[in-house]
Design an enzyme around this catalytic site. Structure first.
Site, short mmCIF file in Angstrom:
data_model
loop_
_atom_site.label_atom_id
_atom_site.label_comp_id
_atom_site.label_asym_id
_atom_site.label_seq_id
_atom_site.Cartn_x
_atom_site.Cartn_y
_atom_site.Cartn_z
CG HIS A 123 1.94 -2.54 1.39
ND1 HIS A 123 0.76 -1.90 0.65
CD2 HIS A 123 2.26 -3.41 1.94
CE1 HIS A 123 0.11 -1.81 2.59
NE2 HIS A 123 1.66 -2.82 3.00
CG ASP A 198 6.31 -0.32 -2.57
OD1 ASP A 198 6.76 0.39 -1.44
OD2 ASP A 198 5.05 -1.16 -2.18
CD GLN A 201 9.33 -4.97 3.91
OE1 GLN A 201 10.03 -5.30 4.01
NE2 GLN A 201 8.08 -4.32 4.46
CE LYS A 224 6.50 -1.46 6.22
NZ LYS A 224 6.01 -1.82 4.94
CB CYS A 362 -0.83 -4.48 3.27
SG CYS A 362 -1.41 -4.22 4.44
C1 LIG Z 1 5.09 -1.09 4.25
C2 LIG Z 1 4.84 -1.23 2.79
C3 LIG Z 1 3.98 -0.49 2.40
C4 LIG Z 1 3.08 0.66 2.78
O1 LIG Z 1 4.22 1.73 3.63
P1 LIG Z 1 4.03 3.01 4.42
O2 LIG Z 1 5.36 2.89 5.70
O3 LIG Z 1 2.03 2.54 5.56
O4 LIG Z 1 3.63 3.75 3.75
C5 LIG Z 1 3.72 -0.23 0.71
N1 LIG Z 1 4.83 -1.38 0.40
C6 LIG Z 1 5.35 -2.20 0.98
C7 LIG Z 1 6.28 -3.50 0.43
C8 LIG Z 1 5.85 -2.21 2.31
O5 LIG Z 1 6.40 -3.11 2.82
#
Ligand SMILES: *Cc1c(COP(=O)(O)O)cnc(C)c1O
Length: 404
Positions: A123, A198, A201, A224, A362
């Site tokens: 992302h 990260d 997800q 999320k 993104c």
């Molecule tokens: C949504 C997302 C982000 C960013 O998260 P925010 O809540 O916008 O800070 C980063 N990495 C992944 C894989 C995402 O799906």
């Protein structure tokens, strides 16, 4: 599982609304999940009868707010199985957590033109913060093949003496691919390189144990996993968080301030400058407790069943091309309909009540790699149903007819 999904669904008031005079079919859960009444009530109760600033007041309300905020931290600690509560730093979300680490490592660990290994499916929020970290950092992406699988064969060859970090997503928000984290982390550590995950997800589709994974940093966003927006988490191993300098300056993060010199507070407060999002943290605790009351593993299986069903249904649509067919997959399906543009599809099915996302999600470098302009993405949560997937499939067929 259908019974579980129906029970789970009843807790989400927004799922009963109508859009464009049609029942809402919400399939944009990778962008944000809806909130159960338990989370909405926890936030609202705090503002109705608990609101006060934390860590400062001499009075009862402030003490209670502090206790609730710190209880949320302990809940997150247990959710991730972190060794210590002070390894949990509250942030605005994944983005802020990654920026915090990037700025800190930029001032300490990184030297001019050092390298970071990531993947092609990152992302933007796991790309741009490293480019802003200073020191002309070079990103070395691990490739994916046409099916959306990481090409692990080439991973080892990306390491050299300039490699200072591996940063990788636990699950792709476009392809759904779940990263083989244990293997990736083990190899990074064999090279004495720390690793950031990260989990934006992954937090929803995997059971995450940061000690078992042995990652050095782990980031996720509350919104999320059914929690409010504006609250997220940075987990860092104690020894890494000790080494990192503060990210922002202000109240609460200091031990002693004078005009000549300031000393900083202990972990995790060193990283939590200013008034934090207390209501958000309380909402996050409510969301984690809510997930626990159903069983996170069962919710994951309920999502997997939906994803498998959706893959089967969508594959039957003529001209539909799935993007990312990894069998071990988060509840995310990207696709294209031959001869149509993703945004036209998105607009047409929106009028039929179906909420999906279209575009590059993104992940522009991934779109470039796959040589596509974007995708249509349907993503599920455990409250979705087979009927909603059928509605998606029939809406897509209708949209196709209108456009071709
Ligand atoms: C949504 C997302 C982000 C960013 O998260 P925010 O809540 O916008 O800070 C980063 N990495 C992944 C894989 C995402 O799906």
């Amino acid at each position: 599982m259908e019974e579980l999904r129906q029970q789970f669904r009843r807790h989400f008031p927004i799922l009963d609304i109508r859009v464009h005079d049609k029942p809402l079919v919400y399939l944009d859960n990778a962008a944000t999940t809806q909130k159960p009444v338990e989370v909405i009530d926890a936030e609202s109760a705090y503002y109705r009868s608990g609101n006060s600033n934390v860590h400062r007041g001499a009075h009862l309300l402030s003490q209670q707010a502090t206790e609730a905020y710190e209880a949320a931290r302990t809940t997150v600690q247990h959710f991730l199985n972190a060794a210590h509560a002070h390894e949990i730093v509250f942030t605005r979300g994944t983005t802020e957590a990654i920026n915090l680490v990037a700025q800190g490592l930029g001032k300490t660990l990184f030297q001019e033109e050092d390298e970071i290994i990531c993947s092609v499916m990152e992302h933007h929020s796991n790309i741009v913060p490293w480019q802003l970290a200073g020191k002309n950092i070079r990103l070395r992406p691990l490739p994916v093949d046409e099916e959306g699988n990481l090409q692990l064969e080439s991973y080892e060859s990306l390491f050299n003496e300039k490699t200072k970090l591996v940063t990788i997503t636990q699950a792709s928000n476009v392809l759904g691919t779940i990263t083989p984290l244990k293997e990736i982390i083990r190899i990074a550590h064999n090279h004495q390189v720390p690793i950031l995950v990260d989990g934006a997800q992954g937090i929803k589709c995997c059971l995450t144990d940061v000690q078992e994974l042995d990652c050095d940093f782990y980031c996720f966003s509350g919104h999320k996993i059914y929690a409010p927006m504006g609250i997220g988490v940075l987990y860092g191993k104690e020894r890494w968080l000790e080494q990192l300098p503060p990210y922002q300056g202000g109240g609460d993060m200091i031990r002693h301030v004078s005009f000549e010199k300031t000393t900083f507070n202990e972990l995790p407060f060193k990283f939590e400058a200013g008034t934090p999002n207390v209501a958000g943290a309380i909402g996050l605790k409510a969301a984690i407790d809510f997930i626990g009351s159903f069983g996170h593993d069962r919710l994951i299986r309920a999502e997997e069943e939906l994803t498998q069903y959706a893959m089967r249904q969508l594959k039957q649509i003529q001209g539909l091309r799935l993007i990312g067919e990894n069998p071990h997959k988060a509840a995310v399906i990207s696709f294209l309909l031959e001869g149509t543009h993703p945004s036209d599809i998105g607009t047409l099915i929106d009028f039929m009540g179906i909420a999906v996302r279209t575009g590059h999600h993104c992940c522009q470098p991934l779109m470039d790699r796959l040589q596509i302009p974007g995708t249509v993405r349907a993503s599920f949560a455990a409250y979705n149903t087979f009927e909603e997937i059928d509605a998606l499939a029939s809406a897509l067929k209708q949209a196709e007819k209108m456009l071709l």
